[in-house]
Write an enzyme that holds these catalytic residues in place. Sequence first.
Site, short mmCIF file in Angstrom:
data_model
loop_
_atom_site.label_atom_id
_atom_site.label_comp_id
_atom_site.label_asym_id
_atom_site.label_seq_id
_atom_site.Cartn_x
_atom_site.Cartn_y
_atom_site.Cartn_z
N SER A 151 42.21 46.15 41.64
CA SER A 151 42.71 45.54 40.42
C SER A 151 42.39 46.31 39.15
O SER A 151 43.14 46.23 38.18
CB SER A 151 42.18 44.10 40.30
OG SER A 151 40.77 44.08 40.38
N HIS A 162 47.76 42.31 43.63
CA HIS A 162 48.53 43.24 42.78
C HIS A 162 49.59 44.02 43.55
O HIS A 162 50.30 44.83 42.97
CB HIS A 162 47.59 44.20 42.04
CG HIS A 162 46.58 43.49 41.20
ND1 HIS A 162 46.82 43.12 39.90
CD2 HIS A 162 45.34 43.05 41.50
CE1 HIS A 162 45.76 42.49 39.43
NE2 HIS A 162 44.85 42.43 40.37
N LYS A 205 50.55 36.81 39.29
CA LYS A 205 50.78 38.20 38.86
C LYS A 205 52.25 38.55 39.06
O LYS A 205 53.09 38.08 38.32
CB LYS A 205 49.78 39.08 39.59
CG LYS A 205 48.39 38.81 38.99
CD LYS A 205 47.22 39.22 39.78
CE LYS A 205 45.96 38.76 39.03
NZ LYS A 205 44.78 38.66 39.89
C1 LIG Z 1 43.57 38.02 39.88
C2 LIG Z 1 42.94 38.23 41.21
C3 LIG Z 1 42.44 37.15 41.95
C4 LIG Z 1 42.37 35.77 41.38
O1 LIG Z 1 43.61 35.16 41.39
P1 LIG Z 1 43.85 33.91 40.42
O2 LIG Z 1 45.03 33.24 40.99
O3 LIG Z 1 44.09 34.49 39.07
O4 LIG Z 1 42.60 33.09 40.48
C5 LIG Z 1 41.98 37.39 43.22
N1 LIG Z 1 41.97 38.63 43.73
C6 LIG Z 1 42.40 39.70 43.04
C7 LIG Z 1 42.35 41.06 43.65
C8 LIG Z 1 42.89 39.53 41.75
O5 LIG Z 1 43.29 40.58 41.04
#
Ligand SMILES: *Cc1c(COP(=O)(O)O)cnc(C)c1O
Length: 389
Positions: free
Chosen positions: A178, A206, A238
């Site tokens: 990330s 992602h 995302k």
């Molecule tokens: C953003 C993210 C999460 C958390 O997801 P949310 O739905 O925002 O709680 C988990 N794992 C990774 C790799 C992330 O980038």
Amino acid sequence: MSFAELGDALQQRKADALYRVRRTLETAQSPEVRVDGKDYLAFCSNDYLGLANHPDLVNALKTAADTYGVGGGASHLVNGHSRPHHQLEEALADFTGRQRVLLFSTGYMANIGAVNALLDKQDAIFQDRLNHASLLDAGLLSGARFQRYLHNDPDSLAKRLAKTQARRKLVVTDGVFSMDGDVADLPAICDTARAADAWVMVDDAHGFGCLGQTGGGCVEQFGLGVEDVQVLVGTLGKGFGTAGAFVAGSETLIETLIQYARTYIYTTSMPPAVAAATLASLKLLQRENWRRDKLNSLIAQFRAGCEQLGLELMDSPTPIQPIMVGEADKAMAISAALEQQGIFIGAIRPPTVAAGSARLRVTLSARHTEQQVDRLLTALDSATSSLGI
Ligand SMILES: *Cc1c(COP(=O)(O)O)cnc(C)c1O
């Protein structure tokens, strides 16, 4: 007991250029946003495909709200599991080529819930050093023996796996990292895990939407099935542009999570209208290949431009294109200089990343234009030269 020592800790955090503040967005998510009363061109959201404010999603949400109202009302196991939730689970199972899918309210909760339903003190968990905080927290909470292997290094993983006597072994990795944007070497990691009789869990928050022929993420790109990646996690906030998360896998995995994942059982279901909006988003994400093509051409344009400017990029083929700065105060100064020029990019600092590796996490969206990326490059040139990077 007074709060004075908390105040001291906050002062220290400020002195170290590590203090966090919230900025208030006054528009929908988009390349052009209004923040605290000022207009900016933003390069920091995770809305990679530009779907967060797409009319199809907005309409699906409104229509479903007319039928299902706003709140989920209860947990999935009481009476909060509604028709749109169920349809979305089935559509995501189709999409990922897995038997079943289970929705969670956030990615953080999906990771905590899945790991803790699978592991306890008799087990061992093996995590990439750069895994997302929610995966690290999930492992620590489980009580399983916790080990981190070198970033994206199957040999380092193999050495650790060779030494364990644990009952169950779970290897956990981000699909796309990330804060760095690089892609896990999943074929090698899955081979290594299989040789040691370990399961693999991939959190592709992602990768979904961005990678793979139909946006199926890392596992689609590498052609990995449920026998390779037993536990597949995706988040919906995302690339999907909505909110929530899912775990995909076998019938047995999903039934296990329904019975034992505490962050599934003891929480209210996501609003049904959000599930309906996500169904609309899934259609666009799968079909509109032009969004991935556009992203890839913006990524190439940005990387070529940075190379010309002599800016240090990371080895990333994804819309996450961080510019390595080093010290936190310098990253903050560049971010502020960019803001002066109307460009909004947050500085990512410890403890989110390792000490000495503060960076500007530039992210691109399919809704950015070539002209906007040119504007970013010009602004970066002037901000970094004036600050001596
Ligand atoms: C953003 C993210 C999460 C958390 O997801 P949310 O739905 O925002 O709680 C988990 N794992 C990774 C790799 C992330 O980038």
